[in-house]
Design an enzyme around this catalytic site. Sequence first.
Site, mmCIF file in Angstrom:
data_model
loop_
_atom_site.group_PDB
_atom_site.id
_atom_site.type_symbol
_atom_site.label_atom_id
_atom_site.label_comp_id
_atom_site.label_asym_id
_atom_site.label_seq_id
_atom_site.Cartn_x
_atom_site.Cartn_y
_atom_site.Cartn_z
ATOM 1 N N HIS A 132 0.664 -0.755 0.095
ATOM 2 C CA HIS A 132 0.269 -0.148 -0.102
ATOM 3 C C HIS A 132 0.890 1.521 0.073
ATOM 4 O O HIS A 132 0.219 2.641 0.439
ATOM 5 C CB HIS A 132 -0.754 0.152 1.229
ATOM 6 C CG HIS A 132 -2.513 -1.454 0.653
ATOM 7 N ND1 HIS A 132 -1.759 -2.362 1.260
ATOM 8 C CD2 HIS A 132 -3.674 -1.293 1.375
ATOM 9 C CE1 HIS A 132 -3.495 -2.819 1.324
ATOM 10 N NE2 HIS A 132 -4.106 -2.240 1.089
ATOM 11 N N GLY A 183 -0.251 -1.891 -6.548
ATOM 12 C CA GLY A 183 -1.081 -2.851 -5.426
ATOM 13 C C GLY A 183 -2.608 -2.682 -5.081
ATOM 14 O O GLY A 183 -3.931 -3.683 -5.300
ATOM 15 N N HIS A 184 -2.680 -1.604 -4.451
ATOM 16 C CA HIS A 184 -3.732 -1.035 -4.582
ATOM 17 C C HIS A 184 -4.321 0.602 -5.348
ATOM 18 O O HIS A 184 -3.265 1.464 -5.008
ATOM 19 C CB HIS A 184 -3.648 -0.806 -3.092
ATOM 20 C CG HIS A 184 -5.278 -0.046 -2.947
ATOM 21 N ND1 HIS A 184 -6.663 0.328 -2.940
ATOM 22 C CD2 HIS A 184 -6.477 -0.845 -1.730
ATOM 23 C CE1 HIS A 184 -7.909 0.488 -2.518
ATOM 24 N NE2 HIS A 184 -7.545 0.048 -1.391
ATOM 25 N N HIS A 258 -10.822 -7.472 -5.745
ATOM 26 C CA HIS A 258 -10.967 -6.414 -4.575
ATOM 27 C C HIS A 258 -11.613 -4.839 -4.670
ATOM 28 O O HIS A 258 -11.950 -4.461 -6.145
ATOM 29 C CB HIS A 258 -9.737 -5.974 -4.194
ATOM 30 C CG HIS A 258 -10.295 -5.426 -2.644
ATOM 31 N ND1 HIS A 258 -10.064 -4.217 -2.935
ATOM 32 C CD2 HIS A 258 -10.344 -5.491 -1.870
ATOM 33 C CE1 HIS A 258 -10.325 -3.471 -1.085
ATOM 34 N NE2 HIS A 258 -9.870 -4.487 -0.828
ATOM 35 N N GLU A 310 -13.226 -9.358 -0.022
ATOM 36 C CA GLU A 310 -13.654 -8.312 -0.070
ATOM 37 C C GLU A 310 -13.812 -7.297 -1.110
ATOM 38 O O GLU A 310 -14.218 -6.151 -1.983
ATOM 39 C CB GLU A 310 -12.364 -6.478 0.949
ATOM 40 C CG GLU A 310 -12.348 -7.227 2.029
ATOM 41 C CD GLU A 310 -11.137 -5.995 2.482
ATOM 42 O OE1 GLU A 310 -11.673 -5.660 3.831
ATOM 43 O OE2 GLU A 310 -10.395 -5.380 2.135
ATOM 44 N N GLU A 326 -19.042 -2.831 1.206
ATOM 45 C CA GLU A 326 -18.197 -2.150 1.853
ATOM 46 C C GLU A 326 -18.522 -0.357 1.742
ATOM 47 O O GLU A 326 -19.030 -0.403 -0.133
ATOM 48 C CB GLU A 326 -16.466 -2.378 1.766
ATOM 49 C CG GLU A 326 -15.402 -1.463 2.769
ATOM 50 C CD GLU A 326 -14.332 -1.569 1.852
ATOM 51 O OE1 GLU A 326 -13.729 -2.743 1.848
ATOM 52 O OE2 GLU A 326 -13.474 -0.705 2.619
ATOM 53 N N CYS A 328 -16.718 1.615 1.759
ATOM 54 C CA CYS A 328 -15.158 2.317 0.399
ATOM 55 C C CYS A 328 -15.748 2.109 -1.030
ATOM 56 O O CYS A 328 -15.404 2.681 -1.976
ATOM 57 C CB CYS A 328 -14.343 1.959 0.870
ATOM 58 S SG CYS A 328 -13.612 2.707 2.543
ATOM 59 N N CYS A 394 -10.597 1.917 6.913
ATOM 60 C CA CYS A 394 -11.154 3.070 5.612
ATOM 61 C C CYS A 394 -12.380 3.687 5.388
ATOM 62 O O CYS A 394 -12.428 4.756 4.897
ATOM 63 C CB CYS A 394 -10.495 2.213 4.116
ATOM 64 S SG CYS A 394 -11.608 0.599 4.759
ATOM 65 N N CYS A 395 -12.907 2.842 6.029
ATOM 66 C CA CYS A 395 -14.442 3.780 5.374
ATOM 67 C C CYS A 395 -15.045 4.658 5.950
ATOM 68 O O CYS A 395 -15.680 6.046 6.017
ATOM 69 C CB CYS A 395 -15.475 2.676 5.836
ATOM 70 S SG CYS A 395 -15.512 0.924 5.156
HETATM 71 O O1 FUB Z 1 -6.558 -1.671 1.773
HETATM 72 C C1 FUB Z 1 -6.649 -0.150 2.282
HETATM 73 C C2 FUB Z 1 -8.230 -0.666 1.972
HETATM 74 O O2 FUB Z 1 -9.027 -1.496 3.795
HETATM 75 C C3 FUB Z 1 -9.209 -1.414 1.045
HETATM 76 O O3 FUB Z 1 -9.982 -0.613 0.316
HETATM 77 C C4 FUB Z 1 -10.240 -1.458 2.488
HETATM 78 O O4 FUB Z 1 -10.966 -2.823 1.632
HETATM 79 C C5 FUB Z 1 -9.644 -2.286 3.215
HETATM 80 O O5 FUB Z 1 -9.188 -4.059 2.881
HETATM 81 ZN ZN ZN Z 2 -13.583 1.151 3.257
#
Ligand code: FUB
Ligand code: ZN
Length: 638
Positions: A132, A183-184, A258, A310, A326, A328, A394-395
């Site tokens: 991340h 990766g994200h 994801h 997720e 989720e 997010c 994160c949300c």
């Molecule tokens: O990995 C970062 C954030 O945390 C993701 O976007 C969410 O799904 C949670 O895993």
């Molecule tokens: Zn979230």
Amino acid sequence: MAHTNSQRKPVPFEHVKIEDAFWAPRMQANRQRGLEAVYQQLAETGRLDAYALDWAPGSDGLQPHVFWDSDVAKWVEGACYSLINHPDKRLLEKVEIVVGKILSAQGEDGYLNPHFTVVAPGQRWTNLRDKHELYCAGHMIEAAIAHHRATGERRFLDGMLRYADLIHRVFGPKKGQKRGYPGHEELELALIKLYRHTWEREYLDLAAYFIEERGQSPYYFDTEARARDEDPADYWAKTHAYTQSHRPVREQTTVVGHAVRAMYLYAGMADLAAETRDASLLEALQRLWVDLTAHKLYLTGGIGPSRENEGFREAYDLPNREAYAETCAAIGLVFWAQRMLQLDLDSTYADVMERALYNGLLSGVSFSGDRFFYENPLASEGNHHRQKFFTCSCCPPNINRFLPTLGGYLYSVGPKEINVHLYVHSKAKIELEDGALTIIQQTDYPWDGIVCLRFEMRVSRTFTLKLRKPSWCLRGRVYLNGRDVSAEGDVERGYFALTREWQPGDQLRLQWAMPAGLVYPHPRICADIGKAALMRGPLVYCLEAADQEVPLDQIFLPGNGTFDSEFRPDVLEGLVVVSGQATRVDSNDWGEVLYRQEPPRFESVPFRAIPYYAWDNREAGAMRVWLPLVPEAGRSQL
Ligand code: FUB
Ligand code: ZN
């Protein structure tokens, strides 16, 4: 047919004042309680102290986590966007303190991430797949842009420009550079935002590089794993589909992996397509959009049913009680949908954006503004509740940063064209090529489908006004200065278009009929077979135990019933309640037998439904969106 039109731009939220009775209280709760609650949690959980960089093995403090930065950044972004339309000295002071802490932890070379600075020094950029760093960098860049927009001060922006420049030096196709990518996903859309903020072409090029490189062979995440002496086959997620890097983006045809990652990637791709007018990228996005909306979208606009990744499962696999959905991911879907609208004006994007906004996204936050859902299931036994924070949190800050920008989703403008995507009581300053005008929307939406639109301008102006005809509306009429013009405009891809020389004071009245009614699921959604749900306008309704006379499991909806809708100021903060007669299956005459030849008896019972977003704001109890329809045997007895 794919076509891009980067000429269409959203009207920024800075220019849109939301003054309604529906969203304004949610935005106010976010300002008055949500931001403060998340700030407290950032402080209590060590996320702010992490910037002191004083953690060491064996020390007492909490070990900085690899993506804590993103939570802090999203809070700063939310606070700054809130400050733009609602100045607040105390909040600004807090922001400046947090920004100071962040910048104090930035390295000489521009690098920023307390985890890699104090916990895993030497491991920087060694595991992009899981760790991340680039995701956090994206959020920091977005926060710095928000800070600059809110304060005009450059210190945070300059710091994050240094970080972006470092990333630009490290990653890319040139000799000596790493051919990696996030990766994200997130950095992609952040870099394009940075490009649009600074007009420095290198940020757009870097975003383009990350998007184009994704999924190319040899897979970077495998190469990187080998460099860590790991066997790529041991990847915990088993497949690069988890990060949407299983193949190059243009070759992706189904929405996989994801959910938040996917949404941020597609939003970034849409931004890139808008800048480069790349029709092949848009075509890929259109295919992915169809896969999502035709196979993998909850009625609520929630996405990503699976807890395991997720994210996404196979088509039609949409469980209710176990739905992950989720918060997010719903926010990410709104990001993507809004960007698609600018590229390819079609009401499907705005309809889905509205569905997610009013249901699966808004359910993510309590009426009080300081409790959050991470998961947004469509059924509960009364044991799923909003929380202050989460270990992986994160949300909550995503809600913090989304709500202040809501005004930016209402309109977009193109050459001689104003598009109205959402109906919200508001006042907006719209800049057209030949000058600005103000649009005033007066409406009780979503409680009522009547919308009055008025223009404030000094002289007459010629432009096309495109009004979204909501897909849930079966009977809509448009009146101009009292005259029915419904047959005069063209409906183009779900937008009712009127081109004329508009006069100051022209008044439009839109009547989107909004009766409560049943919606039925695709027969292949096993979880919903034989069931129906209630909707009224954009709102999905649910039954909560607190409103029923009998347990939810005994309630069947009539397939042919009529429903009453009534605004009830006494229910929660005031909302339209949908009620009617349902059918209850009676178990009183069964005694101690499990099976019998005589069918069960049915009786009529009243039910009351509230909007899904509002559930779990009272005493704990069961909740259902989808309810079984009265079976034949029951119907004959009624
Ligand atoms: O990995 C970062 C954030 O945390 C993701 O976007 C969410 O799904 C949670 O895993
Ligand atoms: Zn979230």
